[in-house]
Enzyme design. Structure first.
Site, short mmCIF file in Angstrom:
data_model
loop_
_atom_site.label_atom_id
_atom_site.label_comp_id
_atom_site.label_asym_id
_atom_site.label_seq_id
_atom_site.Cartn_x
_atom_site.Cartn_y
_atom_site.Cartn_z
N GLU A 128 0.87 -1.18 0.00
CA GLU A 128 0.00 0.00 0.00
C GLU A 128 0.90 1.21 0.00
OE1 GLU A 128 -1.48 3.26 1.15
OE2 GLU A 128 -1.73 2.26 3.09
N CYS B 287 -1.85 8.56 3.57
CA CYS B 287 -1.65 8.18 2.17
C CYS B 287 -2.82 8.59 1.29
CB CYS B 287 -1.41 6.68 2.07
SG CYS B 287 -2.64 5.68 2.94
#
EC number: 1.2.1.3
Length: 506
Positions: free
Chosen positions: A262, A301
């Site tokens: 990720e 993120c």
């Protein structure tokens, strides 16, 4: 309420001077005897030293994980589930303490660790405890003489590398499904925030069989690289930057190790003109949604760091945003009234200020902020940056590159087609937000945005039962949701014939 500084007489949190690795259910000194200094971003001061591990320490952790694998992988799903539930209960009973630890180690406001990070951590353990109890293999009759069924089995020993922006929550995202699936783990925390997970292991270590979770600290280029390049892991899971993720994938590929990664994002937050059709609570929610880019100091993120706003409402929108940003309280992360805390490290602080300067140099209009927000007294050495707003165009560096800080880049669009083009004009595809009262626009945008998660009329919700992951250069695989179990399992097919006669081929 302002929580006392850790290690002070009135604080409930007291850090040790030195933290070792957690291997095989025991605290073990690093093979080299070396430690690195761990600094709190709250005040810029060192508050403990942590093991600086090498490949030898990673090997010891892998030994422990392999030794524990046979027993743990054959432990019943019921018992594994019960252990996860006990972990969740133990975390819940220590929630306030862990929230203080997380804020001091990371710099984030304690109102977030109390209300988001820790409750979500708890919920992920409970969710996967339920998932593994309810998981079933598929079975079918192929024909009147042949039966087939599928067995999910633990993939084995897993290497997990955790980022610094949500140390405990990101650990839970990886640990909970891995443990539920019957895997054992060697986990490497980020060197910027190594203590939270160690504090957690002191709290929950007695609930877990020795060797099932092993924590090896150190630098990414040393301990992290040793774990990523090991041929003794059966699976690798990583959360971090796209640059490092690319390296991680290459390491894993050399050994044919399946990987979940990720990575970064540059998520658009898109505002259509109908949000201003009424001055109501929904409009207020829309404005708050824009400011969620400052959640966790922008160190997320999926941070909605690009705002795309329809040209017809731009002036009204910006006026409301500026009015709201000016009210944000930044300062002591241990104050429950604080909305924005400190950046995680001096390195990250300097990087963000560098991007702010790039924005100015390339001609972006500075609307708000754009400078450090120096604090007084014992916070004076901390890493605080004023929330920053720029107006510019989508080809600027501040629109295209992940800053990972409290910086929003804003631009206009003229219609839905242009909004979609701008949203997708990025190498990333992690998240996006769509704000509209029109359900047709909402569905069209959600369908056509190239991102792994699209929030409609909300943002920064991370429930355990919603799959999370990226498109394009934002990652491979999914975390959270029950399908994550498949990343930690092999699927065995058993095909049984009850025909007694030979085929007659030979």
């Amino acid at each position: 309420m302002i929580y006392p500084i850790p290690n002070s007489e009135t604080s409930t949190v007291h850090f040790k001077d030195v933290y070792d690795n957690y291997i095989g259910g025991q605290w073990m000194k690093p093979h080299s005897g070396e430690y690195f200094s761990n600094t709190s971003p709250v005040n810029g001061l060192v508050f403990c030293r942590v093991a600086r591990s090498s490949s030898q320490d990673v090997e010891l952790a892998l030994d422990a994980a392999h030794n524990a694998l046979e027993s743990w992988s054959t432990t019943s799903a019921v018992e594994r589930s019960n252990i996860l539930l006990r972990i969740a209960d133990r975390i819940e009973s220590n929630l306030e303490t862990l929230a203080i630890v997380e804020s001091w180690d990371n710099g984030k406001p304690i109102r977030e660790t109390l209300a988001a990070d820790l409750p979500l951590t708890i919920d992920h353990f409970r969710y996967f405890a339920a998932c593994i109890r309810s998981q079933e293999g598929a079975a079918s009759e192929l024909d009147s003489r042949t039966l087939t069924y599928h067995l999910p089995e633990p993939i084995g020993v897993v290497g997990q590398i955790i980022p610094w922006n949500f140390p405990l929550l990101m650990a839970a995202w990886k640990l909970a499904p891995a443990l539920a699936a019957g895997c054992t783990v060697v986990l490497k925390p980020a060197e910027q925030t190594p203590v939270s997970i160690l504090f957690l292991m002191e709290i929950i270590g007695d609930l877990i069989p020795a060797g099932v979770i092993n924590v090896v600290n150190g630098f990414g280029s040393e301990a992290g690289n040793a774990l990523a390049t090991s041929q003794r892991i059966d699976k690798l899971a990583f959360t971090g930057s796209t640059e490092i993720g690319n390296h991680i994938l290459k390491c894993a590929a050399d050994n044919l190790i399946p990987s979940t990664i990720e990575l970064g994002g540059k998520s658009p937050n898109i505002y259509f003109p109908d949000i201003f059709s009424h001055e109501d609570q929904y409009l207020d929610k829309c404005i708050e949604g824009a400011l969620l880019a400052f959640f966790n100091q922008g160190e997320v993120c999926t941070c909605p760091s690009r705002i795309l706003v329809h040209e017809s409402i731009y002036e009204k929108f910006i006026a409301k945003i500026i009015e709201r940003v000016a009210l944000i309280k930044q300062g002591n992360p241990l104050d429950t009234e604080t909305q924005i805390g400190a950046q995680v490290s001096k390195e990250q602080y300097d990087k963000i200020l560098g991007y702010i300067q790039i924005g100015k140099d390339e001609g972006a209009e500075l609307i708000f902020g754009g400078h450090p927000n120096n604090q007084e007294n014992y916070l004076s050495g901390g890493y605080y940056i004023k929330p920053t707003l720029f107006f510019g165009h989508n080809q600027m560096h501040i629109f295209q590159e992940e800053i990972f800080g409290p910086v929003i880049a804003i631009t206009k669009f003229k219609d839905e087609i242009e909004a979609l083009h701008l949203a997708n004009d990025t190498v990333y595809g992690l998240g996006a937000g769509v704000w509209t009262r029109d359900i047709n626009i909402a569905h069209r945008m959600a369908k056509n945005i190239k991102a792994g998660r699209v929030w409609v009329n909300c943002y920064h919700a991370y429930p355990a039962h919603a799959a999370f992951g990226g498109y394009k250069k934002s990652g491979i695989g999914r975390e959270t949701h029950k399908l994550t179990l498949s990343h930690y399992q092999n699927i065995k097919n058993v095909l049984i014939s009850h025909e007694i006669h030979p085929l007659g081929l030979f």
